[in-house]
Design an enzyme around this catalytic site. Structure first.
Site, mmCIF file in Angstrom:
data_model
loop_
_atom_site.group_PDB
_atom_site.id
_atom_site.type_symbol
_atom_site.label_atom_id
_atom_site.label_comp_id
_atom_site.label_asym_id
_atom_site.label_seq_id
_atom_site.Cartn_x
_atom_site.Cartn_y
_atom_site.Cartn_z
ATOM 1 N N CYS A 1 13.125 33.476 -38.811
ATOM 2 C CA CYS A 1 14.261 33.878 -37.689
ATOM 3 C C CYS A 1 13.937 35.161 -36.772
ATOM 4 O O CYS A 1 13.615 36.117 -37.397
ATOM 5 C CB CYS A 1 15.608 33.922 -38.497
ATOM 6 S SG CYS A 1 17.062 34.640 -37.393
ATOM 7 N N HIS B 1 24.984 35.886 -32.637
ATOM 8 C CA HIS B 1 24.969 37.080 -31.569
ATOM 9 C C HIS B 1 25.902 36.844 -30.517
ATOM 10 O O HIS B 1 26.246 35.961 -30.175
ATOM 11 C CB HIS B 1 23.428 36.981 -30.878
ATOM 12 C CG HIS B 1 22.880 35.835 -30.384
ATOM 13 N ND1 HIS B 1 22.247 35.070 -31.117
ATOM 14 C CD2 HIS B 1 23.133 35.598 -29.106
ATOM 15 C CE1 HIS B 1 22.125 33.777 -30.270
ATOM 16 N NE2 HIS B 1 22.201 34.419 -28.903
ATOM 17 N N CYS C 1 16.074 38.051 -37.544
ATOM 18 C CA CYS C 1 16.065 38.479 -39.013
ATOM 19 C C CYS C 1 14.786 39.588 -38.695
ATOM 20 O O CYS C 1 14.941 40.482 -39.413
ATOM 21 C CB CYS C 1 15.869 37.497 -39.984
ATOM 22 S SG CYS C 1 17.320 36.910 -40.452
HETATM 23 P P1 5GP Z 1 21.223 32.186 -26.863
HETATM 24 O O1 5GP Z 1 20.856 31.557 -25.717
HETATM 25 O O2 5GP Z 1 20.923 31.928 -27.918
HETATM 26 O O3 5GP Z 1 22.865 32.617 -26.611
HETATM 27 O O4 5GP Z 1 20.657 33.833 -26.490
HETATM 28 C C1 5GP Z 1 19.462 34.519 -26.968
HETATM 29 C C2 5GP Z 1 19.073 35.599 -26.172
HETATM 30 O O5 5GP Z 1 18.250 36.266 -27.093
HETATM 31 C C3 5GP Z 1 18.426 35.205 -24.924
HETATM 32 O O6 5GP Z 1 19.349 35.844 -23.898
HETATM 33 C C4 5GP Z 1 17.259 35.795 -24.931
HETATM 34 O O7 5GP Z 1 16.945 36.455 -23.788
HETATM 35 C C5 5GP Z 1 17.312 36.788 -26.314
HETATM 36 N N1 5GP Z 1 15.990 36.983 -27.018
HETATM 37 C C6 5GP Z 1 15.104 36.075 -27.276
HETATM 38 N N2 5GP Z 1 14.183 36.558 -28.022
HETATM 39 C C7 5GP Z 1 14.384 37.659 -28.003
HETATM 40 C C8 5GP Z 1 13.503 39.176 -28.602
HETATM 41 O O8 5GP Z 1 12.547 38.903 -29.127
HETATM 42 N N3 5GP Z 1 14.053 40.134 -28.176
HETATM 43 C C9 5GP Z 1 15.070 40.507 -27.421
HETATM 44 N N4 5GP Z 1 15.634 41.859 -27.271
HETATM 45 N N5 5GP Z 1 15.927 39.413 -27.082
HETATM 46 C C10 5GP Z 1 15.514 38.208 -27.184
HETATM 47 ZN ZN ZN Z 2 18.351 35.681 -38.960
#
Ligand code: 5GP
Ligand code: ZN
Length: 113
Positions: A3, A99, A6
């Site tokens: 993850c 998140h 994590c």
């Molecule tokens: P979701 O699409 O699941 O609601 O949002 C996931 C978010 O995590 C996205 O906005 C993406 O840009 C962010 N994200 C994904 N991987 C990483 C990472 O390794 N570091 C950071 N800071 N943000 C991440």
């Molecule tokens: Zn996790």
């Protein structure tokens, strides 16, 4: 467990942290959709909003208190902001560790399309 968030909690993947305590972590989104775009996550692996329950809901309410503090510090409390939680496939969730996105410092449009 494989993850990304994590790994960010453990420090195995670097992040641009803005807040941390024993329960939660806040850091800037790697791909910001607004001048201010940060994520707040529980340190405990909770997969999605579907997995909020009586035992962990105190962490979720704590996340909202942390957001309340951070938006004041970042000066967007008065101008406004958006808190987003994407859940599951149709919700657009791409990282399976719950998140909350916080977006601000621009006039955000609605609807999500
Ligand atoms: P979701 O699409 O699941 O609601 O949002 C996931 C978010 O995590 C996205 O906005 C993406 O840009 C962010 N994200 C994904 N991987 C990483 C990472 O390794 N570091 C950071 N800071 N943000 C991440
Ligand atoms: Zn996790």
């Amino acid at each position: 467990m494989d993850c990304i968030f994590c790994k960010i909690v453990k420090g195995d993947i670097p992040s641009n942290k803005i807040y941390e305590d024993d329960k939660v972590l806040a850091f800037h989104d790697i791909s910001p959709e607004a001048p201010i775009h940060f994520l707040v996550i529980p340190k405990e692996h909770i997969k999605s909003a579907n997995d909020i329950n009586e035992n962990n809901s105190h962490i979720i309410s704590h996340i909202f208190l942390v957001i309340n503090k951070l938006v004041r510090e970042l000066n967007i409390a008065e101008t406004g902001y958006r808190i987003v939680n994407n859940c599951g496939k149709d919700g657009g969730q791409t990282v399976d560790h719950i998140h909350f996105h916080v977006l601000g410092q621009r006039d955000l449009k609605w609807s999500p399309g």
